[in-house]
Design an enzyme around this catalytic site. Sequence first.
Site, PDB file in Angstrom:
ATOM      1  N   SER A  68       1.813  -7.587  -0.464  1.00 38.67           N
ATOM      2  CA  SER A  68       2.626  -8.511   0.350  1.00 38.67           C
ATOM      3  C   SER A  68       2.010  -9.905   0.384  1.00 38.67           C
ATOM      4  O   SER A  68       2.711 -10.893   0.617  1.00 38.67           O
ATOM      5  CB  SER A  68       2.812  -7.966   1.763  1.00 38.67           C
ATOM      6  OG  SER A  68       1.586  -7.915   2.456  1.00 38.67           O
TER       7      SER A  68
ATOM      8  N   THR B  47       1.782  -4.186   4.355  1.00 39.88           N
ATOM      9  CA  THR B  47       1.723  -4.439   5.800  1.00 39.88           C
ATOM     10  C   THR B  47       1.099  -5.787   6.150  1.00 39.88           C
ATOM     11  O   THR B  47       1.266  -6.276   7.261  1.00 39.88           O
ATOM     12  CB  THR B  47       0.913  -3.334   6.509  1.00 39.88           C
ATOM     13  OG1 THR B  47      -0.417  -3.329   5.974  1.00 39.88           O
ATOM     14  CG2 THR B  47       1.563  -1.980   6.345  1.00 39.88           C
ATOM     15  N   ASP B  48       0.368  -6.387   5.201  1.00 41.46           N
ATOM     16  CA  ASP B  48      -0.412  -7.575   5.559  1.00 41.46           C
ATOM     17  C   ASP B  48       0.445  -8.747   6.040  1.00 41.46           C
ATOM     18  O   ASP B  48       0.074  -9.447   6.980  1.00 41.46           O
ATOM     19  CB  ASP B  48      -1.286  -8.008   4.379  1.00 41.46           C
ATOM     20  CG  ASP B  48      -2.413  -7.011   4.112  1.00 41.46           C
ATOM     21  OD1 ASP B  48      -2.753  -6.239   5.037  1.00 41.46           O
ATOM     22  OD2 ASP B  48      -2.955  -7.000   2.997  1.00 41.46           O
TER      23      ASP B  48
ATOM     24  N   THR C 146       0.816  -1.217   0.000  1.00 43.12           N
ATOM     25  CA  THR C 146       0.000   0.000   0.000  1.00 43.12           C
ATOM     26  C   THR C 146       0.845   1.261   0.000  1.00 43.12           C
ATOM     27  O   THR C 146       0.452   2.280  -0.585  1.00 43.12           O
ATOM     28  CB  THR C 146      -0.944  -0.026   1.225  1.00 43.12           C
ATOM     29  OG1 THR C 146      -1.870  -1.094   1.035  1.00 43.12           O
ATOM     30  CG2 THR C 146      -1.713   1.267   1.395  1.00 43.12           C
TER      31      THR C 146
HETATM   32  N1  ASP Z   1      -2.554  -5.060   0.591  1.00 42.09           N
HETATM   33  C1  ASP Z   1      -1.427  -4.373   1.143  1.00 42.09           C
HETATM   34  C2  ASP Z   1      -0.230  -5.296   1.227  1.00 42.09           C
HETATM   35  O1  ASP Z   1       0.460  -5.410   0.253  1.00 42.09           O
HETATM   36  C3  ASP Z   1      -1.749  -3.821   2.449  1.00 42.09           C
HETATM   37  C4  ASP Z   1      -0.749  -2.867   2.961  1.00 42.09           C
HETATM   38  O2  ASP Z   1       0.333  -2.682   2.442  1.00 42.09           O
HETATM   39  O3  ASP Z   1      -1.081  -2.233   3.972  1.00 42.09           O
HETATM   40  O4  ASP Z   1       0.014  -5.929   2.236  1.00 42.09           O
END
Ligand code: ASP
Length: 357
Positions: free
Chosen positions: A78, A112-113, A41
Amino acid sequence: MRLRCWLPAAAGIWLAAAPAVVESAQFRPRATVRVVATGGTIANHPDGRLTARELTDLIPAAGRYAEVETEQFANLPSSSLTVEHWLALARRLNRLFSARRDLDGVVLTSGTDTLEETAYFLHLTVRTDRPIVVVGAMRPPTAPGYDGAANLLDAVRVAASPTSRNRGVVVVVNGEIHAARDVRKVHAQRLDSFDSGRNGVLGVVDADRIEYYRRPTRRHTHRTEFDVAGLLRLPRVVLLTSYVGASGDLIRAARDLGAAGVVVAAAGAGAMTPAQADAIDDVIDDGVVVVITTRTGGGRVPARLRRVAPPAGPASSRGGRRVSGESLSAVKARVLLMLALTTARDGADVQRLFTMY
Ligand code: ASP
């Protein structure tokens, strides 16, 4: 940076005030930090994901702390990263740190995931005492209050700071510095989505300086015994949960599908249904290593798990006991078990690794 310069009192004047007196004690001039981007993100612009260079262009103030280089490793959510990506990333960072004595630290951008899993994998596989700072954002670049630029600037500051050495891989988000082993994503949406539970943060990134409170106590990075240089894949380890009425068939199915290890997110301090306990005994007899963690989100699973005596027969070469996952979350226990299965001789050896890392 403007310099504060006191003249003799008789002169009665002083020149150009500077806000960064404390920082200058922490940051060597001309630190070099490489930002390695993987997506997430933090980069998720509707017109196309931002590159590593486009991300660092958002933080011109980073030049106060370091010479910033960039590298694009991937540009993915991620949840699309694989174990093969992790192995390639660990190899890349190991090569980078051994080739570049002048490099002070690395910042790795991530979604973050699954960020906490990537951070812990690198914590176990990259052999350096220099900082590796994993960073992400909860809001995309076009959202009001985008947190990516602030988090990235904080991450560069942490990576540039000599005080960050020998703390293993750290995660910097929302002004906090978390240990890779402790940190979890604990909320799906909020800016303060990362937490280190009762162990607390390693430190904070304040406007005037970086403040550390503690160091990780378990082995990591430059003291790791895991060597992934020649590995293109890792043994398959699956993750299952205990809940009221859980049957044992999925545990046996994991064995039948070729899993070398199973991690169970058990209730409380290691409790599970009798059907799961029976299935675990069966698969252990067939050489599968089973690690028990807690689904509670905190605390240790004590090493008092049944079946301490290895069963007889050739199928028991991994050793017949359940392994305590100690205080690792289930997803991080899976990371450690995949690596442990590349070197451990038996279940006792796997337990040794879980006690040490
Ligand atoms: N969907 C995103 C990821 O790649 C979420 C994020 O980065 O907060 O994990």
